[in-house]
Motif scaffolding. Structure first.
Motif, short mmCIF file in Angstrom:
data_model
loop_
_atom_site.label_atom_id
_atom_site.label_comp_id
_atom_site.label_asym_id
_atom_site.label_seq_id
_atom_site.Cartn_x
_atom_site.Cartn_y
_atom_site.Cartn_z
N SER A 407 0.82 -1.21 0.00
CA SER A 407 0.00 0.00 0.00
C SER A 407 0.85 1.26 0.00
O SER A 407 0.35 2.35 -0.31
CB SER A 407 -0.93 0.01 1.21
N GLN A 408 2.14 1.14 0.34
CA GLN A 408 3.02 2.30 0.43
C GLN A 408 4.10 2.30 -0.65
O GLN A 408 4.46 3.34 -1.19
CB GLN A 408 3.69 2.35 1.81
N PHE A 409 4.63 1.12 -0.98
CA PHE A 409 5.74 1.01 -1.92
C PHE A 409 5.24 0.36 -3.22
O PHE A 409 4.48 -0.62 -3.18
CB PHE A 409 6.87 0.17 -1.33
N ARG A 410 5.73 0.86 -4.32
CA ARG A 410 5.28 0.35 -5.61
C ARG A 410 5.82 -1.04 -5.90
O ARG A 410 5.17 -1.85 -6.56
CB ARG A 410 5.69 1.33 -6.71
N HIS A 411 7.03 -1.32 -5.40
CA HIS A 411 7.68 -2.58 -5.71
C HIS A 411 7.93 -3.36 -4.42
O HIS A 411 8.55 -2.84 -3.49
CB HIS A 411 9.01 -2.34 -6.44
N VAL A 412 7.46 -4.60 -4.40
CA VAL A 412 7.61 -5.45 -3.22
C VAL A 412 8.00 -6.85 -3.67
O VAL A 412 7.47 -7.38 -4.65
CB VAL A 412 6.30 -5.51 -2.40
N ALA A 413 8.95 -7.44 -2.94
CA ALA A 413 9.34 -8.83 -3.18
C ALA A 413 9.33 -9.56 -1.83
O ALA A 413 9.47 -8.94 -0.77
CB ALA A 413 10.71 -8.93 -3.82
N VAL A 414 9.18 -10.87 -1.87
CA VAL A 414 9.15 -11.70 -0.67
C VAL A 414 10.10 -12.87 -0.86
O VAL A 414 10.07 -13.54 -1.89
CB VAL A 414 7.73 -12.23 -0.37
N ILE A 415 10.93 -13.12 0.14
CA ILE A 415 11.81 -14.29 0.12
C ILE A 415 11.27 -15.28 1.13
O ILE A 415 11.30 -15.03 2.34
CB ILE A 415 13.27 -13.92 0.46
N LEU A 451 9.81 -14.28 -4.45
CA LEU A 451 8.52 -14.05 -5.10
C LEU A 451 8.47 -12.60 -5.56
O LEU A 451 8.78 -11.68 -4.80
CB LEU A 451 7.37 -14.32 -4.13
N ARG A 452 8.03 -12.38 -6.79
CA ARG A 452 7.90 -11.04 -7.35
C ARG A 452 6.60 -10.94 -8.12
O ARG A 452 6.00 -11.95 -8.49
CB ARG A 452 9.07 -10.71 -8.28
N GLY A 453 6.19 -9.70 -8.39
CA GLY A 453 5.06 -9.46 -9.28
C GLY A 453 3.79 -10.20 -8.91
O GLY A 453 3.28 -10.10 -7.79
N ALA A 455 3.32 -13.23 -8.29
CA ALA A 455 3.49 -14.19 -7.19
C ALA A 455 3.28 -13.52 -5.84
O ALA A 455 2.78 -14.15 -4.90
CB ALA A 455 4.88 -14.83 -7.26
N VAL A 456 3.64 -12.25 -5.74
CA VAL A 456 3.42 -11.52 -4.49
C VAL A 456 1.92 -11.29 -4.28
O VAL A 456 1.41 -11.41 -3.16
CB VAL A 456 4.19 -10.18 -4.51
N THR A 457 1.22 -10.98 -5.35
CA THR A 457 -0.24 -10.79 -5.26
C THR A 457 -0.91 -12.07 -4.79
O THR A 457 -1.81 -12.03 -3.94
CB THR A 457 -0.80 -10.36 -6.63
N ARG A 458 -0.48 -13.20 -5.33
CA ARG A 458 -1.05 -14.48 -4.89
C ARG A 458 -0.69 -14.75 -3.43
O ARG A 458 -1.49 -15.30 -2.68
CB ARG A 458 -0.55 -15.61 -5.79
N TYR A 459 0.52 -14.37 -3.06
CA TYR A 459 0.97 -14.55 -1.67
C TYR A 459 0.07 -13.76 -0.72
O TYR A 459 -0.37 -14.28 0.31
CB TYR A 459 2.42 -14.08 -1.57
N VAL A 460 -0.23 -12.51 -1.05
CA VAL A 460 -1.06 -11.67 -0.18
C VAL A 460 -2.47 -12.25 -0.07
O VAL A 460 -3.06 -12.27 1.02
CB VAL A 460 -1.11 -10.23 -0.71
N ASP A 461 -3.01 -12.69 -1.16
CA ASP A 461 -4.30 -13.39 -1.17
C ASP A 461 -5.40 -12.61 -0.46
O ASP A 461 -6.17 -13.16 0.35
CB ASP A 461 -4.14 -14.78 -0.55
N GLY A 462 -5.44 -11.30 -0.71
CA GLY A 462 -6.52 -10.49 -0.16
C GLY A 462 -6.37 -10.10 1.30
O GLY A 462 -7.33 -9.60 1.91
#
Length: 480
Positions: A407-415, A451-453, A455-462
């Motif tokens: 919600s704050q940063f445009r680019h997010v990745a998860v390891i 995880l990027r792009g 894959a991050v959206t799927r990770y958040v899952d709402g």
């Protein structure tokens, strides 16, 4: 019983109950962690003990002469206070951080001493109620004495005792004072020498024997925030492992600062290696063993590291046992990081490292969208935030934290760990965020996958983002 003595007894027993309530959290922390759930379980169980003790004490006071009961109640309350330590250390290793386990451990160690001490107030009231015309005055005065005693116990413990004495020593002193007060009260109220000194001595011997048999402290140092242990590393003479409460927080080797034995710290290093070369201005939220600031100082010559660490005693331990040396390149600010973040100069850091923990979870007030706004303000264009979180299973906290970052940063990745988020146990996950595209970085296959792009959206899952108004971190994170 004279008014002054009655007031003193009620004041003292109420103070002792609140001392026990606060110390309970510190004694139990190495076994069940420090979280909102821990304090909820403790407060609820102690309140139940107060209610049960007051009810039973009132019934006993109506059926037996309170003069014969107040002294023994104080002695028994003191002895049970002593026994809380071996009970916690004996049962604690068998418990986890689930709410039921927290309540059971609290009840086993603290319910009885709290109940017995809380039974004293109605006994004192019975003695003071000689005239029905003064019922309001007597009951109101004793209620006020109990409340002021509780306040005194709270402030004295939180502001003075915890900083001055080990928790077990506080328990010993409180128990001894209660036993002594019980002997004196019995003597004065019954008008003859009581047999209680022998009983008190026997209970003291019992307590000492149980302590010797069962108490093995997991703390080398007890700070205002953590149970701290520093251990040598076999085969590495200059290396040390730092444990806070139940978790290993750092591997520190002052002679080899680039040797990173902790997985999530290696992941931090993987991200930094992909950033543009040269020195970095880095802000570290949480110090721990200070291994990553030392690493940056070694691999990025000329870097400036500012560490925000709330625990002043932990900083002293790090200096004394982990080789921490402050310099113009590594500065430690002691205090709550949330307060410091509000005063960050805009565009002042290339890197922000989030590694603050309270027990097994990130302190909730360092997880919210408002905090991320402050961090974003302090980052330079292209600056990067890396953050360590621990979660697993349904992964509710980690997903909410990624939603907050997004919600704050445009680019997010998860390891995440190799093979993905574990279903049955918590694990370290490293979150990376920036306003600019995150530099391409790689991690060792054994350390995890990125995880990027989408894959991050799927990770958040709402998942719902965290805010200062809604951040139930302790409830969201998977229990250990």
């Amino acid at each position: 019983m004279r008014t002054a003595r009655a007031t003193a007894v009620v004041f003292g027993t109420s103070a002792a109950v609140l001392v026990l309530e606060i110390i309970a959290g510190r004694l139990m922390a190495p076994y069940v962690g420090v979280s909102l759930q821990t304090f909820t379980g403790i407060i609820g169980t102690v309140l139940a003990g107060i209610a049960a003790g007051a009810a039973v004490g009132g019934i006993v006071a109506d059926r037996r002469d309170p003069r014969t009961m107040i002294g023994p109640a104080l002695v028994i309350g003191g002895a049970l206070t002593w026994l809380s330590v071996p009970i916690v250390t004996g049962l604690g290793p068998k418990m986890d951080s689930e709410p039921v386990a927290i309540v059971l451990l609290t009840a086993a160690a603290f319910f009885l001493p709290v109940a017995v001490l809380s039974a004293v107030s109605p006994m004192v009231a019975k003695l003071r109620l000689a005239d029905l015309d003064e019922t309001g005055t007597v009951v109101g005065g004793l209620s006020a004495a109990g409340t002021f005693g509780a306040l005194a116990g709270t402030f004295l413990t939180g502001f003075v005792l915890v900083a001055a004495l080990p928790s077990k020593t506080i328990v010993v002193v409180i128990g001894a004072v209660l036993v002594a007060a019980g002997i004196v009260a019995s003597w004065r109220l019954r008008g003859r020498p009581p047999a209680l000194p022998g009983i008190g001595l026997a209970l003291l011997v019992l307590w000492s024997g149980l302590n010797v048999a069962t108490v093995r402290s997991t703390c080398e140092h007890e700070t205002a925030y953590s149970c701290v242990r520093v251990e040598a590393v076999p085969g590495h003479p200059s290396a040390r492992n730092l444990y806070l409460d139940r978790l290993r927080h750092a591997y520190v080797d002052p002679k080899h600062p680039t040797e990173l034995d902790v997985r999530y710290v290696r992941l931090f290093a993987d991200v930094v290696r992909a950033m543009p070369g040269g020195p970095l201005d880095a802000l570290h939220i949480g110090g721990g063993g200070f291994s990553f600031p030392e690493y940056l100082d070694a691999v990025r010559t000329g870097s400036h590291n500012r560490v925000l660490e709330i625990d002043a005693d932990l900083v002293k331990i790090a200096k004394r046992e982990l080789g921490l040396v402050e310099s113009k390149h590594l500065v430690v600010d002691v205090g709550d990081a949330r307060l410091a973040l509000a005063h960050l100069r805009p565009d002042s850091y290339d890197l922000v490292v989030g590694d603050a923990f309270s027990g097994e979870s990130v302190p909730w007030h360092l997880t919210t969208a408002e905090v991320m706004q402050e961090i974003d303000r302090g980052l330079r264009p292209g600056g990067v935030l890396v953050m360590n979180v621990i979660d697993g299973g349904r992964n509710r906290f980690a997903r909410a934290e990624v939603a907050t970052l997004s919600s704050q940063f445009r680019h997010v990745a998860v390891i995440v760990p190799a093979g993905g988020v574990p279903a049955s146990e918590p694990a370290n996950q490293v979150l990376v965020a920036s306003r600019a595209p995150i530099p391409s970085f790689a991690v060792a296959p054994a350390d995890g996958e990125v995880l990027r792009g989408a894959a991050v959206t799927r990770y958040v899952d709402g998942a719902r983002r965290l805010t200062d108004d809604y951040a139930p971190v302790d409830q969201l994170v998977m229990p250990f």
